[in-house]
Design a protein around this motif. Structure first.
Motif, PDB file in Angstrom:
ATOM      1  N   SER A  17     -53.917  74.258  -9.453  1.00 49.24           N
ATOM      2  CA  SER A  17     -54.327  73.217 -10.407  1.00 49.24           C
ATOM      3  C   SER A  17     -55.843  73.044 -10.396  1.00 49.24           C
ATOM      4  O   SER A  17     -56.522  73.439  -9.434  1.00 49.24           O
ATOM      5  CB  SER A  17     -53.661  71.887 -10.064  1.00 49.24           C
ATOM      6  OG  SER A  17     -54.148  71.415  -8.832  1.00 49.24           O
ATOM      7  N   VAL A  18     -56.370  72.453 -11.458  1.00 49.52           N
ATOM      8  CA  VAL A  18     -57.814  72.240 -11.579  1.00 49.52           C
ATOM      9  C   VAL A  18     -58.342  71.371 -10.430  1.00 49.52           C
ATOM     10  O   VAL A  18     -59.353  71.721  -9.805  1.00 49.52           O
ATOM     11  CB  VAL A  18     -58.144  71.625 -12.953  1.00 49.52           C
ATOM     12  CG1 VAL A  18     -59.613  71.173 -13.002  1.00 49.52           C
ATOM     13  CG2 VAL A  18     -57.870  72.632 -14.057  1.00 49.52           C
ATOM     14  N   PHE A  41     -65.202  77.112  -9.159  1.00 49.97           N
ATOM     15  CA  PHE A  41     -65.613  76.224 -10.252  1.00 49.97           C
ATOM     16  C   PHE A  41     -65.476  76.922 -11.611  1.00 49.97           C
ATOM     17  O   PHE A  41     -65.116  76.297 -12.611  1.00 49.97           O
ATOM     18  CB  PHE A  41     -67.053  75.743 -10.041  1.00 49.97           C
ATOM     19  CG  PHE A  41     -67.221  74.912  -8.795  1.00 49.97           C
ATOM     20  CD1 PHE A  41     -66.317  73.887  -8.514  1.00 49.97           C
ATOM     21  CD2 PHE A  41     -68.249  75.137  -7.890  1.00 49.97           C
ATOM     22  CE1 PHE A  41     -66.463  73.115  -7.377  1.00 49.97           C
ATOM     23  CE2 PHE A  41     -68.385  74.385  -6.751  1.00 49.97           C
ATOM     24  CZ  PHE A  41     -67.504  73.367  -6.493  1.00 49.97           C
ATOM     25  N   GLU A  42     -65.761  78.263 -11.626  1.00 48.76           N
ATOM     26  CA  GLU A  42     -65.595  79.007 -12.876  1.00 48.76           C
ATOM     27  C   GLU A  42     -64.134  79.063 -13.294  1.00 48.76           C
ATOM     28  O   GLU A  42     -63.789  78.915 -14.474  1.00 48.76           O
ATOM     29  CB  GLU A  42     -66.157  80.430 -12.707  1.00 48.76           C
ATOM     30  CG  GLU A  42     -67.689  80.459 -12.663  1.00 48.76           C
ATOM     31  CD  GLU A  42     -68.228  81.842 -12.308  1.00 48.76           C
ATOM     32  OE1 GLU A  42     -67.448  82.650 -11.738  1.00 48.76           O
ATOM     33  OE2 GLU A  42     -69.422  82.114 -12.586  1.00 48.76           O
ATOM     34  N   ARG A  43     -63.266  79.248 -12.292  1.00 48.61           N
ATOM     35  CA  ARG A  43     -61.824  79.264 -12.607  1.00 48.61           C
ATOM     36  C   ARG A  43     -61.366  77.895 -13.130  1.00 48.61           C
ATOM     37  O   ARG A  43     -60.542  77.816 -14.050  1.00 48.61           O
ATOM     38  CB  ARG A  43     -61.035  79.632 -11.348  1.00 48.61           C
ATOM     39  CG  ARG A  43     -61.132  81.117 -10.994  1.00 48.61           C
ATOM     40  CD  ARG A  43     -60.422  81.410  -9.680  1.00 48.61           C
ATOM     41  NE  ARG A  43     -58.998  81.128  -9.788  1.00 48.61           N
ATOM     42  CZ  ARG A  43     -58.160  81.154  -8.747  1.00 48.61           C
ATOM     43  NH1 ARG A  43     -58.628  81.462  -7.528  1.00 48.61           N
ATOM     44  NH2 ARG A  43     -56.883  80.887  -8.922  1.00 48.61           N
ATOM     45  N   LEU A  78     -59.798  76.937 -16.948  1.00 45.04           N
ATOM     46  CA  LEU A  78     -58.558  76.205 -17.245  1.00 45.04           C
ATOM     47  C   LEU A  78     -58.840  74.903 -17.990  1.00 45.04           C
ATOM     48  O   LEU A  78     -58.035  74.474 -18.820  1.00 45.04           O
ATOM     49  CB  LEU A  78     -57.815  75.888 -15.939  1.00 45.04           C
ATOM     50  CG  LEU A  78     -57.257  77.104 -15.186  1.00 45.04           C
ATOM     51  CD1 LEU A  78     -56.675  76.666 -13.857  1.00 45.04           C
ATOM     52  CD2 LEU A  78     -56.189  77.814 -16.019  1.00 45.04           C
ATOM     53  N   GLU A  79     -59.981  74.296 -17.650  1.00 44.93           N
ATOM     54  CA  GLU A  79     -60.294  72.985 -18.265  1.00 44.93           C
ATOM     55  C   GLU A  79     -61.789  72.970 -18.595  1.00 44.93           C
ATOM     56  O   GLU A  79     -62.604  72.473 -17.807  1.00 44.93           O
ATOM     57  CB  GLU A  79     -59.944  71.859 -17.299  1.00 44.93           C
ATOM     58  CG  GLU A  79     -59.978  70.483 -17.949  1.00 44.93           C
ATOM     59  CD  GLU A  79     -59.549  69.410 -16.974  1.00 44.93           C
ATOM     60  OE1 GLU A  79     -60.280  68.394 -16.898  1.00 44.93           O
ATOM     61  OE2 GLU A  79     -58.510  69.570 -16.289  1.00 44.93           O
ATOM     62  N   PRO A  80     -62.182  73.484 -19.746  1.00 44.98           N
ATOM     63  CA  PRO A  80     -63.625  73.660 -20.072  1.00 44.98           C
ATOM     64  C   PRO A  80     -64.421  72.368 -20.050  1.00 44.98           C
ATOM     65  O   PRO A  80     -65.624  72.395 -19.796  1.00 44.98           O
ATOM     66  CB  PRO A  80     -63.582  74.257 -21.492  1.00 44.98           C
ATOM     67  CG  PRO A  80     -62.221  74.866 -21.613  1.00 44.98           C
ATOM     68  CD  PRO A  80     -61.302  74.036 -20.791  1.00 44.98           C
ATOM     69  N   GLY A  81     -63.814  71.255 -20.276  1.00 48.08           N
ATOM     70  CA  GLY A  81     -64.584  70.003 -20.354  1.00 48.08           C
ATOM     71  C   GLY A  81     -64.696  69.258 -19.041  1.00 48.08           C
ATOM     72  O   GLY A  81     -65.161  68.107 -19.020  1.00 48.08           O
ATOM     73  N   ASN A  82     -64.309  69.847 -17.926  1.00 44.84           N
ATOM     74  CA  ASN A  82     -64.315  69.146 -16.637  1.00 44.84           C
ATOM     75  C   ASN A  82     -65.761  68.982 -16.149  1.00 44.84           C
ATOM     76  O   ASN A  82     -66.439  69.962 -15.809  1.00 44.84           O
ATOM     77  CB  ASN A  82     -63.485  69.910 -15.613  1.00 44.84           C
ATOM     78  CG  ASN A  82     -63.249  69.078 -14.364  1.00 44.84           C
ATOM     79  OD1 ASN A  82     -64.191  68.760 -13.643  1.00 44.84           O
ATOM     80  ND2 ASN A  82     -61.993  68.729 -14.134  1.00 44.84           N
TER      81      ASN A  82
END
Length: 526
Positions: free
Chosen positions: A473-474, A497-499, A503-507
């Motif tokens: 999970s993120v 962090f890239e992974r 998964l969640e570009p706006g994190n």
């Protein structure tokens, strides 16, 4: 002798004004808890001259006199004497009531269908028998709301005349009264009869408990002029004396103490209520005390306080012939408060083991139940005190490591503070500044003359089969990346962090640490 007594009684049944149990002339319901005594004085006079204010009709003019009566539950009795009028007798019974609506009947000496003819020569002997002259009445009375009340009734005595006084009326008289109460102790009333011209308009004022002052004006349109005018005025004073005032039982001064059962501490703000309404609700002061006066007896009570305590149902027993009585009542903790204390105990135990974070979690659960309880606030202060001292010790060690240029050890110490207080931005900034120094020193140390680098291509190897990417999970990717980041392994941290961003570009958190990793890698020249 018996005939004489009956004659005196019957002749005196109709003669006085403004007794207790009436507004002016019309009966009111009288219902009491026990026995009450009533005393009244009254008087009146004429306002204007008219046909029925002449001296020859002095028997119907406002008299002066006194009356005394008593009431017990639904029964009421009154006897009075007035100048020019002889005796007046009232006996009435409220057969039914629900505190708003009343049905009553009886004999009321003030009530006759044609009271104007009383005591004058215009009462013909053949009008009715003496028996039928008894002023029997029946009435329905209502107090539907706080500000208005009224009654409608019928007078069953046939002692009456028509308008021109030349023949008796055989129809019983109907009467009506209406009263308005603009405030609690003022009653403005009107009274009237169907078979007479008499009307009363007045006001009753009760400024003190058990005392009432009454003023009423009588207005009529009398023959032969048929001229409408206010002709008479009445003034009365009533006093109601409960039996408790006359026959006071031995009263005792009561001191009630309300305490916690567990600790014996006083409970402030506890409400003690009589379940049978024998005394008004009482509230304990800051010392958990109540002072009052009660008669001897047993008083069932219910005690309610804050949610900290369970309600208590008990009884106050006041013994006879004892002037001062102290009663101590103890309240148990409620089930909710016992759960709260259990959570606090766990928080204290974790604090003793220096597990600050877990102690804070348990304390937060407890304070959701009782946020203002002193015991929970004391535990919070203890946790903050221990936490503050631990942070001071950690900061001291971190500073020592910095003076020795043991930067990673200093960072490790400061990360222990973040484990206690993850929102401490000052410590985060301090860690970032130490890492910057580490990177600068590492870069200076690694600066050597550049030499051509000869690389030998590695032998071709058989490509390994691609491993399936682990599903994480993120939040977990960010946590792993942060762990590597704080250990100084920036390239490994960057991949996590890239992974996470894939998964969640706006994190925002992953983006922040990715930028930090790239900045540190660039500074180190890697």
């Amino acid at each position: 002798m018996k005939r004489v007594f009956v004659g005196i009684l019957l002749s005196g049944l109709c003669y006085a004004q403004i007794f207790s149990g009436n507004q002016a002339d019309i009966p009111l319901p009288v219902v009491t808890e026990g026995f009450n005594l009533y005393v009244s004085g009254f008087g009146g006079g004429k306002i204007t001259e008219g046909y029925y204010t002449r001296d020859q009709f002095k028997g119907i003019l406002p008299p002066f006199g006194l009356a005394v009566g008593g009431a017990y539950k639904n029964f009421y009795f009154n006897i009075g004497y007035a100048k020019e009028k002889n005796l007046d007798l009232t006996l009435q019974h409220t057969v039914w009531n629900n505190r708003k609506y009343f049905v009553l009947w009886g004999i009321n000496g003030l009530l006759l269908p044609d009271i104007e003819s009383e005591g004058t020569k215009y009462i013909p002997a053949e009008s009715t028998s003496k028996f039928l002259r008894i002023p029997i009445f029946a009435e329905f009375y209502a107090r539907p709301i706080k500000f208005i009340e009224g009654g409608l009734g019928i007078g069953l005595g046939k002692f009456s005349q028509n308008k021109y006084l030349d023949q008796p009326l055989k129809v019983p008289g109907v009467f009506l009264t209406i009263a308005l109460k603009p405030v609690e102790f003022v009653r403005i009333f009107w009274e009237g009869y169907s078979s007479t011209w008499k009307r009363n308009l007045g006001v009753a004022i009760g400024p003190f408990k058990g005392v009432e002052i009454i003023s009423a004006f009588r207005y009529c349109s009398y023959p032969p002029e048929d001229e409408f005018r206010f002709q008479q005025v009445f003034l009365g004073l009533r006093a109601e004396i409960p039996s408790e005032t006359m026959f006071k039982p031995a009263m005792a001064e009561i001191r009630i103490l309300v305490k916690e059962q567990a600790t014996g501490k006083p409970v402030a703000g506890a409400k003690v209520e009589s379940t049978d309404g024998k005394f008004p609700p009482l509230v304990t002061d800051d010392f958990g005390e109540i002072s009052t006066v009660l008669k001897p007896g047993v008083y069932p009570v219910k005690i309610n306080s804050s949610p900290k305590y369970a309600p208590l149902a008990t009884a106050l027993e006041i013994p006879e012939k004892q002037k001062n009585v102290t009663v101590e009542l103890r309240l148990r903790y409620s089930r909710e408060y016992l759960d709260y204390k259990g959570i606090l105990d766990r928080s204290r135990d974790l604090l003793r083991k220096n597990e600050i974070k877990n102690a804070e979690i348990e304390l937060s659960k407890a304070l959701k139940l009782f946020p203002d309880d002193e015991e929970g606030l004391r535990v919070r202060d203890s946790i903050n005190y221990v936490k503050s001292n631990m942070i001071k010790e950690i900061l001291s060690r971190a500073e020592n490591y910095l003076t020795q240029k043991r930067y990673q050890d200093a960072i490790n110490e400061l990360q222990r503070i973040l484990a206690l207080d993850e929102k401490n931005e000052m410590v985060r900034q301090r860690i970032d500044s130490i890492r910057t120094v580490m990177l600068q020193e590492r870069k200076r140390a690694e600066q050597v003359p550049e030499r051509p680098i000869v690389t030998t291509p590695p032998p071709q190897a058989r490509p390994k089969p691609a491993q399936p990417e682990e599903k994480v999970s993120v939040p977990e990717l960010i946590d792993r990346g942060k762990k590597l980041f704080f250990e100084g392994k920036y390239r490994e941290a960057k991949s996590y962090f890239e992974r996470a961003l894939k998964l969640e570009p706006g994190n925002k958190e992953a983006k922040f640490y990715l930028d930090k990793c790239e900045s540190y890698i660039k500074m180190m020249g890697q």
